[in-house]
Write a protein that holds these residues in place. Structure first.
Motif, PDB file in Angstrom:
ATOM      1  N   THR A  31       0.885  -1.327   0.274  1.00 25.02           N
ATOM      2  CA  THR A  31      -0.078  -0.204  -0.248  1.00 25.02           C
ATOM      3  C   THR A  31       0.902   1.447   0.076  1.00 25.02           C
ATOM      4  O   THR A  31       2.624   0.998   0.357  1.00 25.02           O
ATOM      5  N   GLU A  32       0.416   2.620  -0.063  1.00 23.56           N
ATOM      6  CA  GLU A  32       0.979   3.661  -0.140  1.00 23.56           C
ATOM      7  C   GLU A  32       2.095   3.702   1.270  1.00 23.56           C
ATOM      8  O   GLU A  32       2.615   4.004   1.940  1.00 23.56           O
ATOM      9  N   THR A  33       1.394   3.449   2.356  1.00 25.59           N
ATOM     10  CA  THR A  33       2.088   3.603   3.946  1.00 25.59           C
ATOM     11  C   THR A  33       2.584   1.932   3.987  1.00 25.59           C
ATOM     12  O   THR A  33       4.394   2.700   4.027  1.00 25.59           O
ATOM     13  N   VAL A  34       2.874   0.947   4.489  1.00 30.87           N
ATOM     14  CA  VAL A  34       3.647  -0.034   4.694  1.00 30.87           C
ATOM     15  C   VAL A  34       2.856  -1.642   3.924  1.00 30.87           C
ATOM     16  O   VAL A  34       1.994  -0.800   3.349  1.00 30.87           O
ATOM     17  N   TYR A  35       3.503  -2.370   3.751  1.00 27.52           N
ATOM     18  CA  TYR A  35       2.960  -3.420   3.363  1.00 27.52           C
ATOM     19  C   TYR A  35       2.495  -3.928   4.503  1.00 27.52           C
ATOM     20  O   TYR A  35       2.241  -3.607   5.778  1.00 27.52           O
ATOM     21  N   GLY A  36       0.842  -4.021   3.834  1.00 26.81           N
ATOM     22  CA  GLY A  36      -0.429  -4.764   4.905  1.00 26.81           C
ATOM     23  C   GLY A  36      -0.677  -6.566   4.488  1.00 26.81           C
ATOM     24  O   GLY A  36       0.477  -7.170   3.478  1.00 26.81           O
ATOM     25  N   LEU A  37      -1.030  -7.038   5.480  1.00 29.48           N
ATOM     26  CA  LEU A  37      -1.031  -8.798   5.480  1.00 29.48           C
ATOM     27  C   LEU A  37      -2.595  -9.163   5.698  1.00 29.48           C
ATOM     28  O   LEU A  37      -3.023  -9.033   6.553  1.00 29.48           O
ATOM     29  N   GLY A  38      -3.078  -9.418   4.553  1.00 30.45           N
ATOM     30  CA  GLY A  38      -4.500  -8.890   4.324  1.00 30.45           C
ATOM     31  C   GLY A  38      -5.414 -10.822   4.658  1.00 30.45           C
ATOM     32  O   GLY A  38      -4.922 -11.643   3.882  1.00 30.45           O
ATOM     33  N   ALA A  39      -6.464 -10.644   4.817  1.00 29.60           N
ATOM     34  CA  ALA A  39      -7.305 -11.547   4.756  1.00 29.60           C
ATOM     35  C   ALA A  39      -8.735 -11.482   4.828  1.00 29.60           C
ATOM     36  O   ALA A  39      -8.687  -9.762   5.303  1.00 29.60           O
ATOM     37  N   ASN A  40      -9.794 -11.814   4.111  1.00 29.20           N
ATOM     38  CA  ASN A  40     -10.863 -11.499   4.026  1.00 29.20           C
ATOM     39  C   ASN A  40     -11.912 -11.397   5.407  1.00 29.20           C
ATOM     40  O   ASN A  40     -11.629 -12.110   6.664  1.00 29.20           O
ATOM     41  N   ALA A  41     -12.612  -9.601   6.081  1.00 28.36           N
ATOM     42  CA  ALA A  41     -12.147  -9.345   6.914  1.00 28.36           C
ATOM     43  C   ALA A  41     -13.864  -9.962   7.906  1.00 28.36           C
ATOM     44  O   ALA A  41     -14.332 -10.072   9.042  1.00 28.36           O
ATOM     45  N   LEU A  42     -14.622 -10.466   6.424  1.00 23.52           N
ATOM     46  CA  LEU A  42     -15.443 -10.890   6.515  1.00 23.52           C
ATOM     47  C   LEU A  42     -15.872 -12.623   7.215  1.00 23.52           C
ATOM     48  O   LEU A  42     -16.931 -13.351   7.526  1.00 23.52           O
ATOM     49  N   ASP A  43     -14.762 -12.897   7.223  1.00 22.34           N
ATOM     50  CA  ASP A  43     -14.647 -14.920   7.835  1.00 22.34           C
ATOM     51  C   ASP A  43     -13.511 -14.370   8.375  1.00 22.34           C
ATOM     52  O   ASP A  43     -12.216 -14.270   9.183  1.00 22.34           O
ATOM     53  N   ARG A  44     -14.012 -15.113   9.816  1.00 29.77           N
ATOM     54  CA  ARG A  44     -12.945 -15.176  10.769  1.00 29.77           C
ATOM     55  C   ARG A  44     -11.577 -16.713  10.858  1.00 29.77           C
ATOM     56  O   ARG A  44     -11.435 -15.232  11.970  1.00 29.77           O
ATOM     57  N   ASP A  45     -12.313 -17.483  10.642  1.00 33.47           N
ATOM     58  CA  ASP A  45     -11.085 -17.977  10.861  1.00 33.47           C
ATOM     59  C   ASP A  45      -9.902 -17.321   9.717  1.00 33.47           C
ATOM     60  O   ASP A  45      -8.441 -17.754  10.616  1.00 33.47           O
ATOM     61  N   ALA A  46     -10.084 -16.928   8.475  1.00 32.07           N
ATOM     62  CA  ALA A  46      -9.082 -16.300   7.800  1.00 32.07           C
ATOM     63  C   ALA A  46      -8.400 -15.418   9.145  1.00 32.07           C
ATOM     64  O   ALA A  46      -7.233 -14.723   8.986  1.00 32.07           O
ATOM     65  N   VAL A  47      -9.665 -14.099   9.532  1.00 29.01           N
ATOM     66  CA  VAL A  47      -8.582 -12.928  10.568  1.00 29.01           C
ATOM     67  C   VAL A  47      -7.760 -13.418  11.958  1.00 29.01           C
ATOM     68  O   VAL A  47      -6.926 -12.905  11.796  1.00 29.01           O
ATOM     69  N   LEU A  48      -8.353 -14.931  11.911  1.00 26.65           N
ATOM     70  CA  LEU A  48      -7.537 -15.840  13.207  1.00 26.65           C
ATOM     71  C   LEU A  48      -6.476 -16.013  12.585  1.00 26.65           C
ATOM     72  O   LEU A  48      -5.143 -16.024  13.670  1.00 26.65           O
ATOM     73  N   SER A  49      -5.767 -16.552  11.423  1.00 25.78           N
ATOM     74  CA  SER A  49      -4.806 -17.096  10.826  1.00 25.78           C
ATOM     75  C   SER A  49      -3.898 -15.484  10.278  1.00 25.78           C
ATOM     76  O   SER A  49      -2.357 -15.907  10.754  1.00 25.78           O
ATOM     77  N   ILE A  50      -4.364 -14.574  10.207  1.00 31.60           N
ATOM     78  CA  ILE A  50      -4.001 -13.172  10.581  1.00 31.60           C
ATOM     79  C   ILE A  50      -2.350 -12.900  11.675  1.00 31.60           C
ATOM     80  O   ILE A  50      -1.330 -13.254  11.579  1.00 31.60           O
ATOM     81  N   PHE A  51      -3.459 -13.250  13.196  1.00 33.08           N
ATOM     82  CA  PHE A  51      -2.529 -13.596  14.399  1.00 33.08           C
ATOM     83  C   PHE A  51      -1.635 -13.939  14.473  1.00 33.08           C
ATOM     84  O   PHE A  51      -0.853 -13.896  14.650  1.00 33.08           O
TER      85      PHE A  51
END
Ligand code: AMP
Ligand code: MG
Length: 347
Positions: A31-51
């Motif tokens: 992104t223009e700020t820093v690199y992000g580590l993304g997942a579908n924000a509406l998918d609980r399991d995907a979000v947990l895997s970010i953590f």
């Protein structure tokens, strides 16, 4: 897991990233700020895997990234004051807090009643967000506690083997994380300073914007963090960083003598200095943080330099400071935290 790195401007890369998001997988993206580590924000399991991939504490909420205003529908309410700011600064490095609806999983917001949302401006990021059509929850793509990544190589350093894909979009233009602004309590408060400055926000809102107390000092033991991320050790290299503040000549003299003393004791020591002082500090292994007259250049370089200090095995680091105004405030927030706010004031 094999981590692929692909050019963010290629159609195949965008198609693959988009498919991975839909399957609940993680993607590192610029992104223009820093690199992000993304997942579908509406998918609980995907979000947990970010953590899990970051080693991030579960009580540190994520920012949701969108490419179009219509995506706010059903996710949140719009507080007073948000409209003119979105018009002025979106797409761009401004994150706003919105009262959220139940469609946003608790894991995204660490159970808070608000959700942080941003619309990135980098063209390839916008293409990615449009192609996948999903709101993407993404913190910075570093392992928790490390400086945020500003190149795809930084992301690979931290995430190799943990995620299937990194999109390489080159160096991030701003180089520091977005400004986080809370408008949900009446008085607007900057929780984290960034590329959109307090002065720019005040110009649009026509009223004073407050700064969270802990921006330029550590949290007190009993103090509640308005922005949960502020609680954690962040940005800190392994060596100890000390800020040196005062009149120019005195600062240079102090940095030279500290660096020399440390070396005499057998420590690896260096200085972070402005381009203008490279020559004066030439015997202190000077690391050029950019021109004192160009705060945005210092912001752009800072995280890459903090990462290099570890690669070089630096044990003591002395750094010049910027005035804490404009983008200088964001620089001093990150640099201050890297130094645990240890400051030498010289005359
Ligand atoms: P990162 O994406 O790693 O830069 O982290 C996002 C930061 O945004 C977190 O550290 C939080 O401090 C802040 N943040 C995200 N959501 C909220 C929220 N609902 N309330 C306050 N701060 C938030
Ligand atoms: Mg972060």
């Amino acid at each position: 897991m094999l981590t692929k790195v692909m050019d963010a401007s290629s159609t195949e890369a965008i198609a693959l990233a988009s498919r991975l998001f839909k399957q609940g997988e993680l993607v590192g993206f610029p992104t223009e700020t820093v690199y992000g580590l993304g997942a579908n924000a509406l998918d609980r399991d995907a979000v947990l895997s970010i953590f899990a991939a970051k080693g991030r504490p579960a009580d540190n909420p994520l920012i949701v990234h969108i490419w179009h205003r219509d995506q706010l529908e059903g996710l949140c309410d719009i507080p007073e004051g948000a409209e003119p700011l979105m018009k002025a600064f979106w797409p761009g490095p401004l994150t706003l807090l919105f009262p959220r609806t139940e469609r946003i999983p608790d894991e995204v917001t660490a159970g808070l009643p608000t959700v942080a949302i941003r619309m990135p401006s980098m063209p390839c990021t916008r293409v990615l967000l449009r192609e996948c059509g999903l709101p993407i929850a993404a913190p910075s793509a570093n392992r928790s506690g490390r400086p945020s990544p500003t190149t795809a190589a930084h992301v690979l350093e931290d995430m190799n083997g943990r995620i299937p894909l990194i999109l390489d979009g080159g160096e991030c233009q701003v180089g520091l994380e977005s400004t986080v602004l809370d408008l949900t309590h009446g008085q607007p408060v900057v929780l984290r300073p960034g590329g959109i400055t307090k002065e720019m926000l005040e110009g649009v809102l026509g009223r004073e914007v407050a700064l969270a107390g802990s921006i330029l000092r550590p949290l007190k033991p009993d103090e509640k963090a308005l922005s949960p991320g502020m609680r954690y050790r962040h940005y800190a290299p392994k060596g100890s960083v000390t800020l040196v503040e005062g009149p120019e000549e005195a600062v240079l003299r102090e940095m030279r003598s500290r660096c020399r003393e440390d070396r005499e004791q057998g420590k690896r020591s260096c200085v972070l200095c402005f381009t203008e002082h490279l020559e004066a500090l030439s015997d202190c292994d000077p690391h050029d943080i950019g021109s004192a007259a160009d705060q945005r250049q210092v912001a752009h370089r800072l995280f890459d330099i903090l990462r290099k200090l570890d690669q070089e095995g630096m044990e003591t680091i002395y750094s010049e400071v910027l005035p804490p105004e404009g983008v200088g405030l964001a620089v001093m927030n990150r640099l201050g935290r890297a130094a645990a706010f240890r400051t030498l004031r010289v005359q």
